[in-house]
Design an enzyme around this catalytic site. Sequence first.
Site, PDB file in Angstrom:
ATOM      1  N   LYS A 166      -3.546  13.834  -2.751  1.00  0.00           N
ATOM      2  CA  LYS A 166      -4.007  12.786  -1.828  1.00  0.00           C
ATOM      3  C   LYS A 166      -3.362  12.944  -0.458  1.00  0.00           C
ATOM      4  CE  LYS A 166      -3.080   7.830  -1.088  1.00  0.00           C
ATOM      5  NZ  LYS A 166      -1.996   7.983  -0.107  1.00  0.00           N
ATOM      6  N   ARG A 200      -4.005   4.665   6.831  1.00  0.00           N
ATOM      7  CA  ARG A 200      -3.198   4.973   8.015  1.00  0.00           C
ATOM      8  C   ARG A 200      -3.651   6.275   8.678  1.00  0.00           C
ATOM      9  NH1 ARG A 200       1.250   2.342   8.745  1.00  0.00           N
ATOM     10  NH2 ARG A 200       2.263   4.100   9.760  1.00  0.00           N
ATOM     11  N   CYS A 229      -0.040   0.979   2.288  1.00  0.00           N
ATOM     12  CA  CYS A 229       0.689   0.194   1.292  1.00  0.00           C
ATOM     13  C   CYS A 229       1.867  -0.559   1.902  1.00  0.00           C
ATOM     14  CB  CYS A 229       1.209   1.117   0.191  1.00  0.00           C
ATOM     15  SG  CYS A 229      -0.074   1.629  -0.955  1.00  0.00           S
ATOM     16  N   ARG A 257       6.563   1.534   8.395  1.00  0.00           N
ATOM     17  CA  ARG A 257       6.155   2.894   8.730  1.00  0.00           C
ATOM     18  C   ARG A 257       5.578   2.835  10.134  1.00  0.00           C
ATOM     19  NH1 ARG A 257       3.047   5.258   3.548  1.00  0.00           N
ATOM     20  NH2 ARG A 257       2.025   3.246   3.458  1.00  0.00           N
ATOM     21  N   ASP A 314       7.951   8.732  -4.184  1.00  0.00           N
ATOM     22  CA  ASP A 314       6.789   8.354  -4.998  1.00  0.00           C
ATOM     23  C   ASP A 314       6.976   8.652  -6.481  1.00  0.00           C
ATOM     24  OD1 ASP A 314       4.576   7.558  -2.977  1.00  0.00           O
ATOM     25  OD2 ASP A 314       5.411   9.393  -2.147  1.00  0.00           O
ATOM     26  N   VAL A 336      14.256   6.317   1.272  1.00  0.00           N
ATOM     27  CA  VAL A 336      13.082   6.625   2.101  1.00  0.00           C
ATOM     28  C   VAL A 336      12.341   5.363   2.553  1.00  0.00           C
ATOM     29  CG1 VAL A 336      10.923   7.919   2.217  1.00  0.00           C
ATOM     30  CG2 VAL A 336      12.874   8.875   0.984  1.00  0.00           C
ATOM     31  N   ARG A 344      -7.008   4.274  -4.919  1.00  0.00           N
ATOM     32  CA  ARG A 344      -6.726   4.955  -3.654  1.00  0.00           C
ATOM     33  C   ARG A 344      -6.096   6.325  -3.883  1.00  0.00           C
ATOM     34  NH1 ARG A 344      -2.764   2.740   0.147  1.00  0.00           N
ATOM     35  NH2 ARG A 344      -3.076   4.769   1.061  1.00  0.00           N
TER      36      ARG A 344
END
Length: 440
Positions: A26, A100, A124, A129, A315, A337, A423
């Site tokens: 992704k 984004r 998200c 960010r 992630d 992060v 997503r």
Amino acid sequence: MNSENDVLRVVGGKPLNGKIKVRGAKNFVSKAMVAALLAPGVSVLKNVPEIRDVHVVSDLLRLHGVNVDVNGADGVVTIDASHVELANVADVDTLSGSSRIPILFSGPLLHRLGEAFIPALGGCAIGGRPIDFHLATLRKLGATVDKEHEDGIHITAPNGLHGAKIHLPYPSVGATEQTLLAAVLAEGKTELSGAAIEPEIMDLVSVLQKMGAVISVDVDRTFRIEGVKELKGFTHTSLTDRIEAASWASAALATHGDIFVKGATQPEMMTFLNVFRKIGGEFDIQDEGIRFWHPGGDLKPVAIETDVHPGFMTDWQQPLVVALTQAKGLSIVHETVYENRFGFTKPLVQMGATVQLYRECLGSLPCRFQQRNYKHSAVIFGPTPLTGRDIDVPDLRGGFSHLIAALAAEGPSTVRGISLIDRGYADFRGKLAALGADFE
């Protein structure tokens, strides 16, 4: 508002066993689709997953006069960017809240049209960010950024873009991609230091090189880009989604299952595989994928710190935390992060897990969130039996983690808001069915 097809009823407590296939990443595919804008010609992208982000980017490209053909069954996207035009602001706005990606259109549109309009951005809710890095980069390359518009940002480059020395204060993936996409056609040389070097970014560099770009990479996170006059279309097969592969691996561990992830590859997953093995999971790397399974006995606790590549990916930690609730002893996860990534643990606690969050840095890595009031360290004590309950999905990775928890828990759970999972996880309902999950 939850429609019926946005709700999954899961009966847990059954091991997930079977074989599934994971396609392209992704976090790469959408960026490669944007890169196609740089060349007035046809580009072909293969191994593309059937996820919502692909359709959002396809629609954004179409608004800019680009022809996009998505063959979901074969995983092939064909993009003809021979004709590019400025999109209608209102049209772009209707799509922008779901992604984004629009900010990455800036460089390619400046090269093709001399201007770009970037709407308000979505994504998200896992932490700040900001797009400041992006805008600072574009300004250094010679763009003029007008922030006066309430519905977005207007960017122009009356004299074209030119090379510059850019240093990122943090190895931001998005800002690295922004610089690469803007600098490849800029006049002169660009030096980008402090860059992110994730496998998905290196795959994007491969695509740009196929198009005719000149990009070299130093071991100290520095990219050197020599601007070229023009680029051509590309044909490229995406690397596998290492986040999805690790998510299914965590599901195998949490449910005492055995899952063969077709398409999973070792090089991008080395850091994850080390941790998976330390916890007590077993894996077997084969030519066409990786088999992950729970060998029986007690899982072992671990201390991990998330970090930018080649560190342990942020992630990866959410699905793994679910498995750690079943490990015997005390596990520590220090998130460096995203500051708000542990919001997803609240439903786990309600299901019976013992997870405590701390503002302190429970680790040795230098961390941006020190002395700031973010609960960014977690201590997990296990093993604790999980019991099914009603859950509302907070974000993409957290949502998949809740799904794993529901599958590992005894009894029924109702998971709401699962369209968020679409997503990033292609056909996850089909994959659950293939693994013998009990859901409707």
